[in-house]
Design a protein around this motif. Structure first.
Motif, PDB file in Angstrom:
ATOM      1  N   GLY A 115       1.705   8.742   8.579  1.00 13.32           N
ATOM      2  CA  GLY A 115       1.656  10.291   7.386  1.00 13.32           C
ATOM      3  C   GLY A 115       2.389   9.180   5.926  1.00 13.32           C
ATOM      4  O   GLY A 115       2.196   9.833   5.125  1.00 13.32           O
ATOM      5  N   PRO A 116       3.363   8.819   5.333  1.00 11.64           N
ATOM      6  CA  PRO A 116       3.813   8.585   4.258  1.00 11.64           C
ATOM      7  C   PRO A 116       2.400   7.635   3.307  1.00 11.64           C
ATOM      8  O   PRO A 116       2.507   8.345   2.195  1.00 11.64           O
ATOM      9  CB  PRO A 116       5.123   7.694   4.155  1.00 11.64           C
TER      10      PRO A 116
ATOM     11  N   ALA B 286       0.572  -0.743  -0.161  1.00 11.55           N
ATOM     12  CA  ALA B 286       0.434   0.081   0.113  1.00 11.55           C
ATOM     13  C   ALA B 286       1.216   1.582  -0.085  1.00 11.55           C
ATOM     14  O   ALA B 286       0.676   1.976  -1.368  1.00 11.55           O
ATOM     15  CB  ALA B 286      -0.333   0.027   1.189  1.00 11.55           C
ATOM     16  N   LYS B 287       2.312   1.241   0.671  1.00 12.12           N
ATOM     17  CA  LYS B 287       2.784   2.321   0.401  1.00 12.12           C
ATOM     18  C   LYS B 287       3.168   3.121  -0.513  1.00 12.12           C
ATOM     19  O   LYS B 287       3.880   3.911  -0.702  1.00 12.12           O
ATOM     20  CB  LYS B 287       3.772   2.008   1.581  1.00 12.12           C
ATOM     21  N   ASP B 288       3.536   1.718  -1.180  1.00 11.33           N
ATOM     22  CA  ASP B 288       4.665   1.699  -2.216  1.00 11.33           C
ATOM     23  C   ASP B 288       3.679   2.791  -3.475  1.00 11.33           C
ATOM     24  O   ASP B 288       2.387   2.867  -3.845  1.00 11.33           O
ATOM     25  CB  ASP B 288       3.825   0.576  -3.153  1.00 11.33           C
ATOM     26  N   PRO B 289       4.917   3.871  -4.133  1.00 13.26           N
ATOM     27  CA  PRO B 289       3.810   4.721  -4.959  1.00 13.26           C
ATOM     28  C   PRO B 289       3.380   4.116  -5.553  1.00 13.26           C
ATOM     29  O   PRO B 289       2.240   5.270  -6.564  1.00 13.26           O
ATOM     30  CB  PRO B 289       5.326   5.726  -4.969  1.00 13.26           C
TER      31      PRO B 289
ATOM     32  N   LYS C 228       1.084  10.187  -0.012  1.00 11.33           N
ATOM     33  CA  LYS C 228       0.842  10.284  -1.357  1.00 11.33           C
ATOM     34  C   LYS C 228      -0.615   9.593  -1.944  1.00 11.33           C
ATOM     35  O   LYS C 228      -0.991   9.828  -3.395  1.00 11.33           O
ATOM     36  CB  LYS C 228       1.381   7.998  -1.248  1.00 11.33           C
ATOM     37  N   LEU C 229      -1.336   9.337  -0.744  1.00  7.35           N
ATOM     38  CA  LEU C 229      -2.752   9.222  -1.136  1.00  7.35           C
ATOM     39  C   LEU C 229      -3.713  10.607  -1.107  1.00  7.35           C
ATOM     40  O   LEU C 229      -4.320  11.076  -2.213  1.00  7.35           O
ATOM     41  CB  LEU C 229      -3.705   8.805   0.160  1.00  7.35           C
TER      42      LEU C 229
END
Length: 734
Positions: free
Chosen positions: A628-629, A548-551, A633-634
């Motif tokens: 936060g990250p 999910a964090k992957d850009p 992203k979203l």
């Protein structure tokens, strides 16, 4: 034809030349082919001796070993004068060569010497010195400092004799060896010092010292004079003071540990182009051995302090890919907090291991005594290996025991460190007092910039010892009034000349940061988020979080600007709920709330705040580092503090508070994390966003909703109709 008178005159002329130190054959020595024979005295096969032979083998140097297996009667030459036995052994062994005019003899100590080139280069350097006998030189005088004034002062270089290395044409070598008698316990260096200081013999026999270390480099007192050079496929040692590249390196006196460090590179051990060339030289391949024939291992586990992630410690050990019926188990528990962990592990596997021994605090053994006991048990069962693992290590490579055994080293540790820090389980160097000192290559080894198997003076925390190296009467000890146990055993091993290694070829595991370990909670590992983040992530972060964090990965959008993604593991959810229920002080669900500034809650819930259980600062770390990250992203373009004042777990029950009326959150954005499972733990529940008439029902355990607060996303909590529903809420950037 010459007359008899002419012939007699010629003979007389030659005799006079020799009497005045002229050698009639010297002009032809450089053109003559000579054989080189290296001779050494060694009464036992130490690790240093094996290294010596490895270096001579690398360069095809012919070596004659004298004295192997004989009793040493030359005194304690490490601490006192002595060594005369070496000369007497050489006299017996070398008499057959005394008249060989085609032979050059080179004496070398062997326990602390490394060759860095072959016979051709050694002979060339020797002949360039235009001498019949060359003795190595050093900067300090031993064993009689009063003789310093008798030395001729060199134009440049090291002034004093070192008898650990010398070479000469065989007849001159023999003459030097036999110029006088010597007792076994007399000092061999004094023997050669007196020969050199005899000016008539020095001049007549053309004896010279290697003042500038062209041939021989004695490291004692000269460490600052040398530097390792890496040139492609070669590693060499340069004397930067005199601009020479010595052929043979001698770790005389207290410089032996520095020689060990240099030995990690010299003699084609490790090069910059090819890496570790020696790593497979003595390797055992366990794949060629049936499991029934595997070595027997004493597995010695030590829990000496309160330790986080103790369940994972035992799980790692349980998962070793090594037959348990080839291992004895010893556990020392010095902390009652972990006694039941050790007891349960031993009980679970007692029928699998060859034997199990659990030592608890009530037995009143010190750490050193317990470690000695385990080592003695290893001797009693004649184990092949003794494998020590302290509780602050996590070995996630199940093959690591096999990999260590296969390296076939006397003592070897897998390199482990605190992630992203230089704190590791080895020292690259020790100072004269035996404490930590950083070697030049320490950082490169810890960071993995150089991969190999490295000779080091100290290992701890996790290491494998060959059983034959600790057999009685030479069993080392961990017990000391002045040193901690690891320092003590490493000193004993060093004093016995046993080499210790650290291996960083394979990923093995990590060391935990043991600072500030929490012990007052039900699930203390929750509090390890910032101290041991990698271990914490493995236990408590949902595996899908990283996707999910992957850009480049899309996150599910279930309502306008409402996202759904995994973030925390089911274990985290269980542990947080259990912590809250263990604390037990749920609010009453009314508007009056003394926990809040102002004492009033407009939209109250039955909840417990994170600060009530001492988890507020940890949760704020979680928000900034993990939530936060993904927010940024979203919600592209948003950059906030990712800070929250309101962080709390809500409990919904039909008979307490089943639902929550429509409201706006006091936040820029909110996270709503499911802590249990619909259909299993409760019925009903969910969130409905009133403006969009869009609902999220049955949020998976460990997954979160992320949505804007304040203005656009009014929402309500749908009724829980059965069971108990738990959610974790944070109002972020209010």
């Amino acid at each position: 034809m010459k007359t008899m008178a002419q012939y007699s005159f010629f003979i007389l002329f030659i005799i006079l030349l020799q009497a005045f130190g002229f050698d009639a054959s010297s002009g032809s020595k450089a053109d003559k082919e000579y054989e080189l024979l290296v001779v050494t005295v060694a009464t036992e096969e130490t690790d240093g001796f094996k290294r010596f032979l490895r270096s001579t083998d690398k360069y095809d140097v012919n070596v004659k070993v004298v004295g192997m297996g004989e009793e040493w009667t030359g005194g304690d030459i490490v601490n006192w004068p002595g060594g005369g036995q070496k000369i007497n052994l050489l006299k017996t062994a070398l008499e057959e060569y005394k008249d060989r005019d085609d032979l050059i003899l080179l004496f070398s100590d062997s326990y602390d010497v490394i060759f860095t080139t072959g016979a051709e280069e050694i002979i060339r350097k020797f002949q360039e010195m235009d001498a019949n006998l060359v003795i190595s030189a050093e900067s300090s005088i031993w064993p009689d400092p009063t003789l310093a004034s008798q030395y001729p002062e060199p134009e440049v270089g090291y002034p004093f004799v070192c008898s650990g290395l010398y070479m000469g044409y065989a007849p001159y070598f023999w003459s030097a060896l036999t110029y006088r008698d010597i007792a076994d316990k007399d000092d061999d260096q004094l023997f050669y010092t007196q020969l050199y200081l005899d000016s008539s013999r020095r001049e007549e026999w053309k004896i010279k010292l290697d003042h500038v270390a062209s041939l021989f480099m004695n490291l004692n007192g000269a460490r600052d004079d040398v530097k390792l050079l890496f040139e492609g496929a070669n590693s060499m040692l340069q004397n930067t003071k005199y601009r020479t590249v010595p052929a043979i390196i001698h770790g005389n006196g207290p410089s032996k540990l520095y020689l060990n460090q240099l030995g990690n590179y010299l003699a084609n051990y490790w090069t910059q182009d090819k890496g570790c060339l020696a790593c497979g030289e003595e390797r055992i391949d366990l794949r060629t051995i049936e499991e029934t024939e595997y070595p027997v291992v004493m597995l010695a586990l030590f829990i000496e302090q309160q330790t986080p992630f103790i369940d994972e410690y035992f799980k790692n050990i349980e998962d070793f890919n090594y037959p348990k019926n080839k291992m004895h188990l010893y556990i020392h528990v010095n902390v009652m907090l972990h006694y039941h962990h050790a007891k349960n592990f031993a009980a679970k596997w007692e029928n699998e291991y060859l034997s199990t021994t659990t030592v608890i605090p009530a037995y009143e053994r010190s750490e050193g005594e317990a470690r000695d006991e385990a080592l003695n048990l290893c001797n009693e069962v004649e184990c092949d290996y003794h494998f020590v693992i302290d509780s602050n290590v996590r070995l996630f490579n199940p093959e690591i025991l096999k990999r260590l055994i296969e390296q076939n080293k006397p003592v070897i540790a897998p390199m482990v460190n605190i992630p992203d820090k230089l704190w590791s389980n080895f020292w690259g160097e020790v100072n004269l007092e035996g404490y930590y000192a950083r070697s030049d290559d320490y950082v490169d080894i810890v960071k993995g910039n150089r991969k190999g198997v490295w000779n080091v003076p100290f290992v701890s925390t996790v290491y494998l010892i060959q059983g034959k190296r600790v057999r009685s009467p030479n069993t080392p000890s961990y017990v000391s009034a002045h040193m901690d146990p690891d320092m003590k055993i490493c000193k004993d091993l060093r004093d016995q000349g046993i080499f210790m290694y650290v291996m960083n070829i394979y990923e093995a595991g990590r060391i935990l940061n043991m600072d500030g370990v929490e012990t007052s909670h039900l699930h203390n590992d929750l509090w390890q988020m910032s101290l041991n983040p990698k271990q914490w992530e493995e236990k408590y972060i949902h595996p899908g979080y990283w996707t999910a964090k992957d850009p480049d990965t899309d996150v599910e959008l279930i309502c306008p600007d409402v996202y759904l993604f995994p973030i925390l593991s089911e274990t985290f959810a269980d542990h947080l709920v259990e912590e809250m229920e263990n604390f037990g002080q749920w609010s009453n669900g009314g508007n009056q709330d003394t926990r809040l500034e102002g004492g009033y809650e407009n939209v109250p819930t039955r909840d417990i705040h994170m600060n009530q259980i001492g988890y507020e600062k940890h949760w704020l770390y979680f928000l900034s580092h993990y939530v936060g990250p993904i927010c940024e992203k979203l919600y592209w373009g948003y950059s906030g503090r990712h800070y929250a004042i309101m962080n709390f777990v809500v409990r919904y029950r039909p008979d307490e508070q089943p639902s929550l009326r429509p409201h706006h959150d006091s936040s820029t954005y909110t996270i709503n994390i499911a802590l249990n499972t619909q259909g299993k733990d409760y019925e009903g529940g969910g969130a409905r966003f009133t403006r969009y008439n869009c609902s999220c029902i049955g949020l998976k355990k460990g997954w979160t909703l992320m949505h804007p607060g304040k203005l656009t996303h009014q929402h309500e909590g749908l009724p829980t109709t059965n069971g108990t529903r738990y959610i974790m809420i944070s109002f972020i950037d209010p």
